[in-house]
Write an enzyme that holds these catalytic residues in place. Structure first.
Site, PDB file in Angstrom:
ATOM      1  CB  ILE A  59      31.463  57.989  82.687  1.00  0.00           C
ATOM      2  CG1 ILE A  59      30.531  59.182  82.447  1.00  0.00           C
ATOM      3  CG2 ILE A  59      32.460  58.310  83.787  1.00  0.00           C
ATOM      4  CD1 ILE A  59      29.748  59.601  83.689  1.00  0.00           C
ATOM      5  CG  ASP A  60      30.315  52.986  79.955  1.00  0.00           C
ATOM      6  OD1 ASP A  60      31.382  53.205  79.349  1.00  0.00           O
ATOM      7  OD2 ASP A  60      30.087  51.948  80.610  1.00  0.00           O
ATOM      8  NE  ARG A  61      23.847  58.143  73.801  1.00  0.00           N
ATOM      9  CZ  ARG A  61      23.455  58.210  72.523  1.00  0.00           C
ATOM     10  NH1 ARG A  61      24.039  57.449  71.615  1.00  0.00           N
ATOM     11  NH2 ARG A  61      22.490  59.035  72.151  1.00  0.00           N
ATOM     12  CG  ASN A 159      31.238  49.029  78.154  1.00  0.00           C
ATOM     13  OD1 ASN A 159      31.070  48.470  77.075  1.00  0.00           O
ATOM     14  ND2 ASN A 159      30.934  50.304  78.315  1.00  0.00           N
TER      15      ASN A 159
END
Length: 236
Positions: A59-61, A159
Site C-alpha cells: 500500500i502507499d507510503r 495510487n
C-alpha cells in the site's frame, strides 16, 4: 516513555503475518535506499524465529492500514496468486472532498504510470501503456462538504483510489501529491486513506479469513471535525 511501536500485529500463525502499517512508513524497500520500510521491520521481527518472510502486495507510503506477509514458500506462492488474480477483498476508508450524490457507485478508468512525479494519470483506453482500473464504493457518511466512503478495489494499481476519485472531482482530503491545494489542510498531513479491511482465503486451510484495522487518530480527528461542522450547520 516506552519506544513507539513501528507497526501493530493484527494476526499471525504459521503461514501469514497481518499487520497494521502506520502512515509514512514505506511498505517495501526502495532500490539503493536505506529508508526504513515495513518489509525489513517484519523480516527482522520474524527472522528471530526462522520465518522466511515474503511480500505479496503493498500500500502507499502515506496510506495506513492492513498488509499481509507470507511466512513460508508455500504460503507465499498461494498469496501471490490470490493478489495476482485480484481475489482478496480490499476495503479502504477514504475521506473525499465534496458530497457524493449516489449512495454507491463504480469507477472505471485507464491509468498510465509516468516518470514525472512517478504517478499514475488517467488516459484513453487506446493509449500505449494504458491499464484497466476498477473500483466500487459505498457512502458511509456525508458531511457538509466532504464524504466518508468505503472503497473496494477490483484492480490494484499504484495510487489507484487517489487518482480515480481525483479524476471525478472528489480528491482525497490531504492528498498533496494529486491535489497540491491540500497542503492547506491543517488537520491531516497525508491522504485520508486507510486500508480498513482485508479478506482472503487462508493459504493452508482454504477458508476465508477477514481482518480489520482501527481507524487511525488523524482520520478520526477529521471525521469528528466534519461531524461538528455538519451539526452546527443543521442547528443554524
Amino acid at each position: 516513555m516506552g519506544r513507539k511501536r513501528e507497526f501493530y500485529i493484527v494476526h499471525q500463525d504459521k503461514d501469514i503475518f497481518v499487520v497494521d502499517k502506520p502512515a509514512g512508513l514505506l511498505s517495501v524497500p526502495i532500490p539503493n535506499s536505506n529508508v526504513k520500510n515495513l518489509f525489513d521491520l517484519v523480516a527482522e521481527h520474524l527472522g528471530r524465529h526462522g520465518a522466511r518472510v515474503g511480500s505479496v502486495h503493498r500500500i502507499d507510503r502515506y496510506t495506513s492500514g492492513l498488509m499481509v506477509f507470507s511466512k513460508n514458500e508455500r504460503a507465499h506462492h498461494n498469496m501471490l496468486e490470490q493478489f495476482k488474480n485480484h481475489t482478496p477483498e480490499r476495503c479502504y476508508l477514504a475521506i473525499v472532498r465534496g458530497v457524493l450524490k449516489e449512495d454507491e457507485g463504480e469507477l472505471i478508468h485507464y491509468l498510465k504510470l509516468i516518470k514525472e512525479g512517478f504517478r499514475n494519470i488517467v488516459v484513453d483506453k487506446e493509449e500505449e501503456g494504458a491499464t484497466y482500473a476498477r473500483l466500487t464504493y459505498k457512502v458511509r457518511e456525508r458531511f457538509e462538504e466532504n464524504t466518508l466512503v468505503e472503497v473496494y478495489l477490483d484492480t490494484g494499481l499504484k495510487n489507484q483510489i487517489r487518482v480515480q476519485f481525483n479524476e471525478i472531482g472528489h480528491q482525497l482530503v490531504g492528498d498533496q501529491h494529486y491535489a497540491p491545494e491540500e497542503e492547506q489542510e491543517p488537520l491531516i498531513n497525508r491522504q485520508a486513506l486507510h486500508a480498513y479491511r482485508l479478506a482472503f482465503e487462508h493459504p493452508r486451510t482454504g477458508k476465508k479469513v477477514s481482518y480489520e484495522a482501527k481507524i487511525p487518530a488523524d482520520m478520526l480527528r477529521l471525521i469528528d471535525r466534519f461531524r461538528w461542522n455538519r451539526e452546527r450547520a443543521e442547528e443554524s
